[in-house]
Write an enzyme that holds these catalytic residues in place. Structure first.
Site, mmCIF file in Angstrom:
data_model
loop_
_atom_site.group_PDB
_atom_site.id
_atom_site.type_symbol
_atom_site.label_atom_id
_atom_site.label_comp_id
_atom_site.label_asym_id
_atom_site.label_seq_id
_atom_site.Cartn_x
_atom_site.Cartn_y
_atom_site.Cartn_z
ATOM 1 C CG ASP A 18 -0.190 -0.117 2.554
ATOM 2 O OD1 ASP A 18 0.975 -0.556 2.553
ATOM 3 O OD2 ASP A 18 -0.775 0.245 3.596
ATOM 4 C CG ASP A 23 4.220 0.154 1.530
ATOM 5 O OD1 ASP A 23 3.737 -0.983 1.630
ATOM 6 O OD2 ASP A 23 3.959 1.080 2.322
ATOM 7 C CG ASN A 47 0.595 3.207 4.284
ATOM 8 O OD1 ASN A 47 0.458 3.022 5.485
ATOM 9 N ND2 ASN A 47 1.577 2.647 3.585
ATOM 10 C CB THR A 131 4.908 -4.184 2.723
ATOM 11 O OG1 THR A 131 4.520 -3.678 1.438
ATOM 12 C CG2 THR A 131 6.135 -5.059 2.564
ATOM 13 C CG PHE A 172 -1.881 1.040 9.703
ATOM 14 C CD1 PHE A 172 -2.957 1.859 10.003
ATOM 15 C CD2 PHE A 172 -1.602 0.770 8.375
ATOM 16 C CE1 PHE A 172 -3.740 2.405 8.993
ATOM 17 C CE2 PHE A 172 -2.373 1.311 7.358
ATOM 18 C CZ PHE A 172 -3.452 2.129 7.673
ATOM 19 C CG HIS A 250 7.563 -0.004 9.686
ATOM 20 N ND1 HIS A 250 7.651 -0.264 11.035
ATOM 21 C CD2 HIS A 250 7.133 1.282 9.584
ATOM 22 C CE1 HIS A 250 7.291 0.809 11.716
ATOM 23 N NE2 HIS A 250 6.968 1.753 10.855
ATOM 24 C CG ASP A 251 6.339 -1.617 4.504
ATOM 25 O OD1 ASP A 251 5.979 -2.223 5.531
ATOM 26 O OD2 ASP A 251 5.634 -0.755 3.943
#
Length: 321
Positions: A18, A23, A47, A131, A172, A250-251
């Site tokens: 997303d 991402d 997102n 992701t 999330f 994160h992703d």
């Protein structure tokens, strides 16, 4: 484009996400790595809405001169109302840098069908890197249960073995569609689908602080500058909420795990998804002490060598000219 082409021994992957700042960085990492063959990018809400996340995947493809197809997928969760995260990623989902105008559109085929068709055509070969919310994968598994034993591996960025970030309990991506997450995790338990989870407990160990952002800018390339500006915007929310000097990246851990698994510590773990409507909705519940007696259904990431992770990311983004 990256200087190192995909080879015949490259690992075929589908990126499902997303986009989204992190991402987008995951796409940059995967597409600059000859060890990975990006068969396509599938998009979902998260997102921001599906129209924007699909556009953002096309933007990243335009930026790097990529040729991977983009397949739009789910525009809402299976059961619960849709969430979005403009407060983190801005109205566009990629606020910060100048965004090029895509010259090629997305494909007509739905993301879930692309996943099904691709996995069936290459049994045992394809790794999925979700992701965002797991809605596209859950739909594919419900439409074609046979693919569970044909997927090589699923490496998901989502969940947390500690606190949440969108609620006190939930991360999330998990909270966006806990019912989809439950489908995927239960499928892993029932079929042996190999599932690896990168939750906040590990991604919050890798902060794109000002020093690390400066390393992207020092590459002196358009993509390096794009990444630096992207992460400077991404840092604003994390600075306000957590007091950190940068955002948690994160992703990109999903692609990095395939490229350099030695950077991570993972352990088999039983993880359940809370699909209740209460304050713990979307929580990913890890049976750390194995009190249930049930076998693990995931490999859960626990630690990352953050310096090694950012060194890999900077080197690979430096391959774009």
């Amino acid at each position: 484009m990256p200087s190192s082409p995909v080879t015949s021994s490259s690992r075929p992957v589908i990126l499902d996400g997303d986009p989204g700042h992190d991402d987008a960085v995951n796409i940059l990492l995967a597409c600059s790595s000859p060890e990975l063959d990006v068969l396509g990018v599938t998009t979902t809400y998260g997102n921001v809405g599906l129209e924007r996340t699909t556009h953002n995947a096309l933007v990243v493809r335009e930026l790097i001169g990529g040729d991977f197809p983009v397949y739009p997928g789910a525009d809402r969760p299976l059961v619960v109302p849709r969430l979005s995260a403009e407060a983190v990623h801005g109205e566009s989902g990629l606020d910060g840098p100048h965004l090029p105008t895509p010259t090629r559109g997305a494909e007509a085929l739905h993301a879930a069908q692309f996943i099904i068709d691709t996995v069936r055509a290459r049994p045992g070969e394809v790794t999925l890197l979700p992701t965002g919310p797991l809605t596209n994968l859950a739909l594919a598994l419900r439409l074609a249960p046979d693919i569970a034993t044909l997927i090589r591996e699923v490496v998901w960025m989502g969940g947390s073995l500690e606190a949440g970030n969108w609620s006190p309990s939930a991360e999330f991506n998990a909270l966006c569609d806990p019912h989809a997450a439950q489908i995927v995790f239960e499928t892993a338990a029932e079929t042996g689908l190999k599932l690896t989870m990168f939750g906040l407990n590990v991604t919050h160990q890798a902060i794109a602080d000002s020093r690390r952002v400066a390393a992207f800018r020092a590459l002196g390339t358009p993509v390096g500058e794009f990444t630096a500006v992207l992460l400077e915007f991404f840092a604003e929310h994390h600075r306000e909420r957590y007091g950190w000097d940068g955002g948690a990246l994160h992703d990109p851990m999903t692609a990095a795990y395939l490229l350099a698994p030695e950077l991570f510590e993972v352990r088999p773990l039983l993880v359940d998804i809370d699909i209740s409507a209460g304050p713990s909705a979307g929580r990913t519940i890890g049976d750390v002490w194995r009190v249930t007696g049930r076998p693990p259904n995931v490999d859960a990431a626990l630690k990352v060598d953050a310096d090694g992770f950012f060194a890999l990311l900077t080197e690979r983004i430096g391959r774009y000219r």
